[in-house]
Design an enzyme around this catalytic site. Structure first.
Site, short mmCIF file in Angstrom:
data_model
loop_
_atom_site.label_atom_id
_atom_site.label_comp_id
_atom_site.label_asym_id
_atom_site.label_seq_id
_atom_site.Cartn_x
_atom_site.Cartn_y
_atom_site.Cartn_z
N HIS A 19 -31.21 6.29 44.97
CA HIS A 19 -31.26 4.82 44.99
C HIS A 19 -31.09 4.33 43.63
CE1 HIS A 19 -33.66 1.13 44.63
NE2 HIS A 19 -34.33 1.45 45.87
N HIS A 128 -39.12 3.77 41.31
CA HIS A 128 -37.96 3.18 41.75
C HIS A 128 -36.84 3.01 40.93
CE1 HIS A 128 -39.00 1.28 45.54
NE2 HIS A 128 -37.62 0.78 45.61
N SER A 179 -42.71 0.51 40.57
CA SER A 179 -41.78 -0.02 39.92
C SER A 179 -41.73 0.78 38.57
CB SER A 179 -42.34 -1.35 39.69
OG SER A 179 -41.35 -2.03 38.50
N GLU A 365 -38.54 4.85 52.08
CA GLU A 365 -39.15 4.64 51.28
C GLU A 365 -40.80 4.40 51.17
OE1 GLU A 365 -37.36 2.16 48.13
OE2 GLU A 365 -35.68 1.45 49.64
N TYR A 405 -38.97 0.90 54.33
CA TYR A 405 -40.08 1.42 53.91
C TYR A 405 -41.17 1.86 54.99
CZ TYR A 405 -39.08 -0.63 49.46
OH TYR A 405 -38.17 -0.81 48.33
N SER A 533 -19.78 7.72 31.21
CA SER A 533 -20.72 8.14 29.88
C SER A 533 -21.69 7.01 29.87
CB SER A 533 -20.04 8.24 28.66
OG SER A 533 -18.93 9.46 29.01
#
Ligand SMILES: *[C@@H]1O[C@H](CO)[C@@H](O)[C@H](O)[C@H]1NC(C)=O
Ligand SMILES: *[C@@H]1O[C@H](CO)[C@@H](O)[C@H](O)[C@H]1NC(C)=O
Ligand SMILES: *[C@@H]1O[C@H](CO)[C@@H](O)[C@H](O)[C@H]1NC(C)=O
Ligand SMILES: *[C@@H]1O[C@H](CO)[C@@H](O)[C@H](O)[C@H]1NC(C)=O
Ligand SMILES: *[C@@H]1O[C@H](CO)[C@@H](O)[C@H](O)[C@H]1NC(C)=O
Ligand SMILES: *[C@@H]1O[C@H](CO)[C@@H](O)[C@H](O)[C@H]1NC(C)=O
Ligand SMILES: *[C@@H]1O[C@H](CO)[C@@H](O)[C@H](O)[C@H]1NC(C)=O
Ligand SMILES: *[C@@H]1O[C@H](CO)[C@@H](O)[C@H](O)[C@H]1NC(C)=O
Length: 602
Positions: A19, A128, A179, A365, A405, A533
């Site tokens: 994700h 998330h 979150s 999700e 979801y 990087s």
């Protein structure tokens, strides 16, 4: 490639996305997902497919006997429930069994060879990866990607990102309502608290309500959350002792999620629905609000938007509206099939067990509580058979196909973003639980199979061919517009601009940029950083008339060795020879510059 031995199959390979909102688009063919990318993009799809196949090749070629160890811990400072109002609608008795409204557990598997030398780690933690907010225009694997990067950089000493034998995979879990922006939401314009129920602000509405932290900007937040997860995983890895024994089993099934009957009890059956998204889907979340005036928690339609919907897309059928109740439908995607279906009907459910660990592959999700319910059901089902005891069930999210979801029935009633995005209706979770129970049973009994989903070959690219690339008169591709300075003191940052066009040749194993250090003894340049990087940033700025600029930044870390450096950039430009497009590689290089360690002290 491996079909002869029937080695890698639908049932024993899981594709699990970690994700990110900072990646490529245009590779998932259902129409809704093609809107933002303006259709199918072969140039996005090919490198992803090649990369996946290459990963399997590399894994296959490096296969050797080994051992696996399980370890678990907790990370308490890196997640926040972004829809607590929905969570609170779950039954009190159920909530009381858990100390937090997010799962703070991190589960890891350590892989070693028979000599005990580490080969890799798998880790699952529910958060998330949206530390990077929607203003970011750089490709980024976000916080879980950064954790993986740190672990691999540490184990593969001297290797560039993505190279070296050690693999650190940080999969996503039941992070639907979780979150990483741990300072929580507030109104960007006024500093007020956002409304608890609908996450909107008195002035400016949804768009002004955003969550931040723990860092002062999104790069720092990504770094901090990534480091927290990495640090815990490293500790668990170093102390992992519980060895897994027993066999490996896999079960996979295709399910028509629009047509599942779930038995609630002896007298009542319920059904899943054809897919639809609710109004609150368009509101977005505190991790990024929608541009329009939708707010979360809408259980009634809005005459203005419903009118637009009806005239553009058609009115959702009564059946679909009833089935999704109380969701006010914004996009009745299950009734939209042109040019291709807007959402999937046939989805994968899959479980792989390794000894006493069961990996449940969820095609979307799942919220915190949904994940807990799935884990519990699978554990119970497996442990009905005596081959499984003390089973550790992990949810791995975003597997195989994407279906938005999965909330609990109770959370669904509140219709925040996650509920509005539970596309198969209020009984979506119950349907998944029923199927995962079935798979768990299949693992201890027999295998099952079902009809396969469509494979679209009639994909619809809308974007058209990229135009030919141009450079201003008397300049060449790769020519430097703005040079580096001749000397940098740590910590500062080097940056320079080039005339450039990327022309969609994103190739795995290649890089758009290198930072190179000169070795005086051998007279050679060593690549010390690529575009993967953390220390580098590569911006491509598209201009008009086929002209574009590239900027390369190297944020020189404190650990950089003093010495002589240069930065190089690699790209492709397109020209036309008569009418045939010809793609040509070009390079650009900065002047040579020095990095000095003379730190000023105070
Ligand atoms: C959000 O809810 C509050 C009440 O909690 C209400 O005053 C406000 O109007 C709502 N905002 C929107 C945009 O619906
Ligand atoms: C996104 O992050 C940047 C800083 O990295 C910040 O300036 C901006 O306000 C953030 N935007 C939102 C909507 O969170
Ligand atoms: C899936 O179920 C729907 C009913 O919701 C049915 O119309 C459709 O034909 C089914 N799809 C397949 C491929 O079986
Ligand atoms: C079965 O579930 C329905 C819906 O939740 C409920 O109304 C009914 O009382 C239940 N019946 C039994 C026998 O538990
Ligand atoms: C959203 O905006 C439209 C047009 O400006 C307006 O008619 C509608 O009432 C607004 N809806 C809400 C919930 O504010
Ligand atoms: C390009 O170079 C030519 C030859 O040196 C010169 O005559 C011309 O003025 C240059 N054009 C520009 C835009 O600098
Ligand atoms: C690098 O090598 C050259 C000769 O090979 C030598 O003259 C020079 O002093 C060396 N520079 C450093 C910084 O060691
Ligand atoms: C590229 O750089 C040149 C010179 O610095 C500038 O004139 C031009 O506007 C830039 N173009 C873009 C697309 O940024």
């Amino acid at each position: 490639r491996y079909s002869e031995l029937y080695l890698y199959r639908q049932d024993n390979v899981i594709l699990s996305g970690t994700h990110t909102h900072s990646g490529l688009a245009g590779y998932f063919q259902y129409t809704l997902f093609m809107i933002t990318s303006k259709g199918y993009l072969k140039s996005s799809t090919q490198p992803i497919v090649r990369g996946i196949v290459k990963s399997i090749d590399v894994a296959h070629n490096n296969m050797k006997p080994g051992r696996i160890f399980l370890n678990k811990g907790e990370i308490v400072d890196s997640s926040l429930n972004r829809s607590p109002h929905s969570y609170m609608n779950n039954p009190k008795e159920e909530r009381e069994r858990y100390k937090s409204n997010t799962d703070e557990q991190i589960v890891t598997l350590k892989f070693t060879d028979l000599d005990g030398d580490g080969m890799g780690i798998f880790s699952w933690f529910a958060v998330h990866p949206v530390s990077m907010n929607y203003t970011n225009r750089l490709v980024s694997s976000d916080n879980l990607g950064y954790a993986s990067y740190l672990f691999e950089q540490e184990k593969n000493i001297g290797s560039l990102p993505g190279e070296g034998p050690f693999v650190a995979a940080f999969a996503t879990s039941n992070s639907g309502d979780v979150s990483p922006n741990t300072r929580g939401p507030y109104c960007i314009n006024t500093g007020d608290k956002c409304d608890y129920l609908n996450s909107s602000c008195p002035v400016g509405g949804t768009k002004m309500c955003a969550a931040f932290g723990p860092g002062d900007d999104m790069f720092e937040s990504t770094r901090i959350i990534g480091e927290n997860i990495y640090r815990k995983a490293k500790e668990l890895y170093s102390k992992a002792e519980q060895e897994l024994h027993g066999s490996i089993h896999a079960a996979h099934q295709w399910v028509n999620m629009t047509d599942v009957t779930v038995q609630l009890n002896s007298t009542h059956n319920v059904k899943t629905c054809k897919p639809a998204l609710g109004h609150s889907f368009a509101a977005g979340t505190i991790d990024g609000g929608g541009d329009l005036n939708f707010t979360q928690g809408a259980v009634e339609g809005d005459p203005f938007w419903d009118g637009i919907r009806d005239s553009v897309l058609g009115t959702p059928s009564k059946d679909i509206q009833d089935c999704h109740d109380p969701k006010p439908i914004l996009f009745s995607t299950g009734e939209m099939n042109r040019p291709l279906p807007w959402h999937p009907a046939i989805v994968d459910v899959q479980i792989i067990t390794i000894g006493s660990v069961a990996i449940v592959a969820v095609p979307g999700e799942a919220t915190t509580m949904s994940g807990r319910r799935i884990r519990e059901a699978v554990k119970q089902e497996l442990e009905m058979h005596n081959s499984f005891t003390n089973t550790e069930v992990v949810i791995t999210g975003l597997c195989n196909i994407y279906t938005h979801y999965i909330t609990t029935f109770e959370e669904y009633q509140v219709q925040r973003y996650e509920g509005a995005s539970t596309i198969y209706g209020p009984h979506t979770l119950s349907a998944y639980i029923q199927h995962f129970r079935g798979l768990a049973k299949a693992i201890v009994e027999a295998r099952i199979s079902r009809p396969e989903p469509p494979f679209f070959t009639n994909v619809f690219p809308l974007l058209g061919e990229p135009p030919v690339d141009k450079v201003p008169e008397n300049t060449t591709f790769g020519q430097v517009l703005e040079q580096v300075d001749s000397l940098y003191k740590v910590v500062s940052h080097a940056g320079f601009n080039l005339v450039h066009k990327m022309d969609s040749l994103v190739l795995r194993g290649k890089t758009f940029i290198t930072v190179e250090r000169f070795h005086n003894s051998s007279g050679t340049w060593e690549v010390i950083h690529t575009d993967a990087s953390w220390e580098t940033r590569f911006h491509w700025i598209k201009g008009s008339g086929g002209q574009s600029n590239a900027t390369v930044e190297w944020h020189i870390p404190l650990s950089a060795a003093a010495g002589t450096y240069r930065i190089r950039h690699f790209g492709h430009y397109k020209k036309r020879v008569v009418i045939t497009p010809v793609i040509t590689a070009y390079e650009g290089a900065s002047d040579v510059f020095q990095v000095s360690k003379t730190l000023y002290s105070r």
